[in-house]
Design a protein around this motif. Sequence first.
Motif, PDB file in Angstrom:
ATOM      1  N   TYR A  23       0.836  -1.203   0.000  1.00  0.00           N
ATOM      2  CA  TYR A  23       0.000   0.000   0.000  1.00  0.00           C
ATOM      3  C   TYR A  23       0.872   1.254   0.000  1.00  0.00           C
ATOM      4  CZ  TYR A  23       1.112   1.108   4.852  1.00  0.00           C
ATOM      5  OH  TYR A  23       1.780   1.447   5.996  1.00  0.00           O
ATOM      6  N   PHE A  24       2.015   1.177   0.658  1.00  0.00           N
ATOM      7  CA  PHE A  24       2.907   2.328   0.759  1.00  0.00           C
ATOM      8  C   PHE A  24       3.616   2.596  -0.566  1.00  0.00           C
ATOM      9  CE2 PHE A  24       7.083   4.162   1.818  1.00  0.00           C
ATOM     10  CZ  PHE A  24       6.679   5.303   2.475  1.00  0.00           C
ATOM     11  N   THR A  25       4.130   1.543  -1.195  1.00  0.00           N
ATOM     12  CA  THR A  25       4.865   1.731  -2.449  1.00  0.00           C
ATOM     13  C   THR A  25       3.932   2.093  -3.601  1.00  0.00           C
ATOM     14  OG1 THR A  25       4.805  -0.653  -2.886  1.00  0.00           O
ATOM     15  CG2 THR A  25       6.721   0.195  -1.722  1.00  0.00           C
ATOM     16  N   THR A  26       2.753   1.464  -3.660  1.00  0.00           N
ATOM     17  CA  THR A  26       1.811   1.815  -4.722  1.00  0.00           C
ATOM     18  C   THR A  26       1.251   3.220  -4.496  1.00  0.00           C
ATOM     19  OG1 THR A  26       0.007   0.712  -3.536  1.00  0.00           O
ATOM     20  CG2 THR A  26       1.185  -0.577  -5.199  1.00  0.00           C
ATOM     21  N   GLY A  27       1.046   3.577  -3.244  1.00  0.00           N
ATOM     22  CA  GLY A  27       0.583   4.932  -2.944  1.00  0.00           C
ATOM     23  C   GLY A  27       1.606   5.971  -3.367  1.00  0.00           C
ATOM     24  N   PHE A  28       2.874   5.656  -3.179  1.00  0.00           N
ATOM     25  CA  PHE A  28       3.931   6.557  -3.623  1.00  0.00           C
ATOM     26  C   PHE A  28       3.872   6.753  -5.134  1.00  0.00           C
ATOM     27  CE2 PHE A  28       8.136   6.794  -5.582  1.00  0.00           C
ATOM     28  CZ  PHE A  28       8.640   7.957  -5.020  1.00  0.00           C
ATOM     29  N   THR A  29       3.715   5.656  -5.866  1.00  0.00           N
ATOM     30  CA  THR A  29       3.671   5.741  -7.328  1.00  0.00           C
ATOM     31  C   THR A  29       2.456   6.532  -7.799  1.00  0.00           C
ATOM     32  OG1 THR A  29       4.881   3.673  -7.594  1.00  0.00           O
ATOM     33  CG2 THR A  29       3.537   4.385  -9.450  1.00  0.00           C
ATOM     34  N   TRP A  36       8.524   2.897  -7.866  1.00  0.00           N
ATOM     35  CA  TRP A  36       9.249   2.749  -6.601  1.00  0.00           C
ATOM     36  C   TRP A  36      10.695   2.322  -6.819  1.00  0.00           C
ATOM     37  CZ3 TRP A  36       8.466   4.138  -1.698  1.00  0.00           C
ATOM     38  CH2 TRP A  36       9.322   3.596  -0.718  1.00  0.00           C
ATOM     39  N   HIS A  37      10.928   1.404  -7.753  1.00  0.00           N
ATOM     40  CA  HIS A  37      12.248   0.817  -7.948  1.00  0.00           C
ATOM     41  C   HIS A  37      13.035   1.431  -9.103  1.00  0.00           C
ATOM     42  CE1 HIS A  37      11.848  -2.180  -4.864  1.00  0.00           C
ATOM     43  NE2 HIS A  37      10.791  -2.747  -5.418  1.00  0.00           N
ATOM     44  N   GLN A  38      12.687   2.636  -9.534  1.00  0.00           N
ATOM     45  CA  GLN A  38      13.419   3.294 -10.611  1.00  0.00           C
ATOM     46  C   GLN A  38      14.202   4.487 -10.080  1.00  0.00           C
ATOM     47  OE1 GLN A  38      13.697   2.348 -13.896  1.00  0.00           O
ATOM     48  NE2 GLN A  38      12.680   0.491 -13.177  1.00  0.00           N
ATOM     49  N   PRO A  39      15.351   4.796 -10.690  1.00  0.00           N
ATOM     50  CA  PRO A  39      16.093   5.993 -10.285  1.00  0.00           C
ATOM     51  C   PRO A  39      15.219   7.244 -10.343  1.00  0.00           C
ATOM     52  CG  PRO A  39      17.442   4.634 -11.709  1.00  0.00           C
ATOM     53  CD  PRO A  39      16.068   4.023 -11.724  1.00  0.00           C
ATOM     54  N   THR A  40      15.469   8.156  -9.437  1.00  0.00           N
ATOM     55  CA  THR A  40      14.599   9.302  -9.215  1.00  0.00           C
ATOM     56  C   THR A  40      15.179  10.570  -9.821  1.00  0.00           C
ATOM     57  OG1 THR A  40      13.959   8.282  -7.117  1.00  0.00           O
ATOM     58  CG2 THR A  40      13.408  10.604  -7.414  1.00  0.00           C
ATOM     59  N   PRO A  41      14.382  11.336 -10.561  1.00  0.00           N
ATOM     60  CA  PRO A  41      14.869  12.628 -11.081  1.00  0.00           C
ATOM     61  C   PRO A  41      15.275  13.554  -9.936  1.00  0.00           C
ATOM     62  CG  PRO A  41      12.796  11.997 -12.129  1.00  0.00           C
ATOM     63  CD  PRO A  41      13.001  11.048 -11.000  1.00  0.00           C
ATOM     64  N   VAL A 285      11.463  -1.666   3.704  1.00  0.00           N
ATOM     65  CA  VAL A 285      11.145  -1.630   2.280  1.00  0.00           C
ATOM     66  C   VAL A 285      12.441  -1.532   1.475  1.00  0.00           C
ATOM     67  CG1 VAL A 285       9.700  -0.567   0.517  1.00  0.00           C
ATOM     68  CG2 VAL A 285       9.071  -0.341   2.934  1.00  0.00           C
ATOM     69  N   PRO A 286      12.666  -2.429   0.521  1.00  0.00           N
ATOM     70  CA  PRO A 286      13.886  -2.369  -0.281  1.00  0.00           C
ATOM     71  C   PRO A 286      13.774  -1.363  -1.415  1.00  0.00           C
ATOM     72  CG  PRO A 286      12.585  -4.272  -0.932  1.00  0.00           C
ATOM     73  CD  PRO A 286      11.848  -3.637   0.217  1.00  0.00           C
ATOM     74  N   LEU A 287      14.923  -0.843  -1.804  1.00  0.00           N
ATOM     75  CA  LEU A 287      15.046  -0.012  -2.994  1.00  0.00           C
ATOM     76  C   LEU A 287      15.968  -0.763  -3.956  1.00  0.00           C
ATOM     77  CD1 LEU A 287      15.601   3.537  -1.430  1.00  0.00           C
ATOM     78  CD2 LEU A 287      13.487   2.593  -2.358  1.00  0.00           C
ATOM     79  N   ARG A 288      15.377  -1.442  -4.932  1.00  0.00           N
ATOM     80  CA  ARG A 288      16.170  -2.265  -5.846  1.00  0.00           C
ATOM     81  C   ARG A 288      17.136  -1.451  -6.697  1.00  0.00           C
ATOM     82  NH1 ARG A 288      13.942  -7.572  -7.623  1.00  0.00           N
ATOM     83  NH2 ARG A 288      12.399  -8.246  -6.088  1.00  0.00           N
TER      84      ARG A 288
END
Length: 350
Positions: A23-29, A36-41, A285-288
């Motif tokens: 719920y946390f990771t999908t809410g972030f997206t 969630w698991h992609q490099p961030t601008p 929560v992991p950050l791949r």
Amino acid sequence: MEVAVMHISLADALKTQANAHRYFTTGFTERTGLNWHQPTPAQAAAGRTMSVVIPARNTAYALPTVLNALGAQQHAADVEVILVDDASTDATSEIARRHPVVTTAVRLAERRGSAAARNAGARLAQAPTVLFVDADMVLPPHVFADVAVRAAADTVLTGFRHNVTYQTSPCGEPLLPKAPPLLGADHRVTWKPPVDQVLPYSGLTLTDALDGRPLDATNDFQTLGYGRSYYDWDLPRMVVTALLAVPRKQLADVGGFDEEFGALGWGMEDTHLGAALIASGCLVVPLRQAVGFHLDPPDAAAQWQAKLASWPATLAHYRHLLSLPAPADRSDAFVAAADKHLTDAEVITR
């Protein structure tokens, strides 16, 4: 009449906590439009603050490369970098004082261990999120933004490491692979345990070869909630301080890192901190995408031999702490202990 308050053990408290973070990771997206698991601008981190704490002990062989990589981070956050030198006998302290990315350089008066160094750094930290980075971890340029954007008050974010054998260029700098660090190089991602040997953490003995995939098999650690395990892995063991972001308030509330581990030897203080934070209600929560090169020291074989020799003692201490009440309301003790380390330390702030 006073009523006795019953405190359940840390081990039992872990069994009450889930790690269903979807719920946390999908809410972030949904909120940001970022995977969630992609490099961030870089600009996505605008308005965020973060404190980076680096414990260091005789890491001059790697430290300039590590700090240069931090200086090359692409982010729009407000970030302070606190390096705590645990009484090194090499040039670690001098490098820390000189490097422009370091906003606060601390040199402890005597060796206290990595747990104490991290506690001292976290005590000085000003931001709500503390990112612990090892002094031999070379990060790709998006990691600060990855963490700053995703950090939350009840979330532990863990990255990964790709160990690199020590080699130097003609000018003496550590050589890094030309390709980016590999997620699968971390044992929490790809794990091939020995057969017919007792696994030291769980006590299991496997009779057949196993191509273990802890990260995938546990659905990004989600199925490790409620004290469950995957062979020799459980949720606290996924908390590794080579690259780890924690909420500062919760870190202080559980008392920070238990410094007895440093007196006993190597390892387990991060596992215990993970257990304490999980018991307090934090998700792991992991950050791949957050994978760094972990630079081996020149004497890696000897160091690993010494570290592994002390692991039974630190593991025994960890198991003892699991039998005690889950730590809570320890902020005052955390502050007092950290301030004691800082009283006679050299602190230089830019």
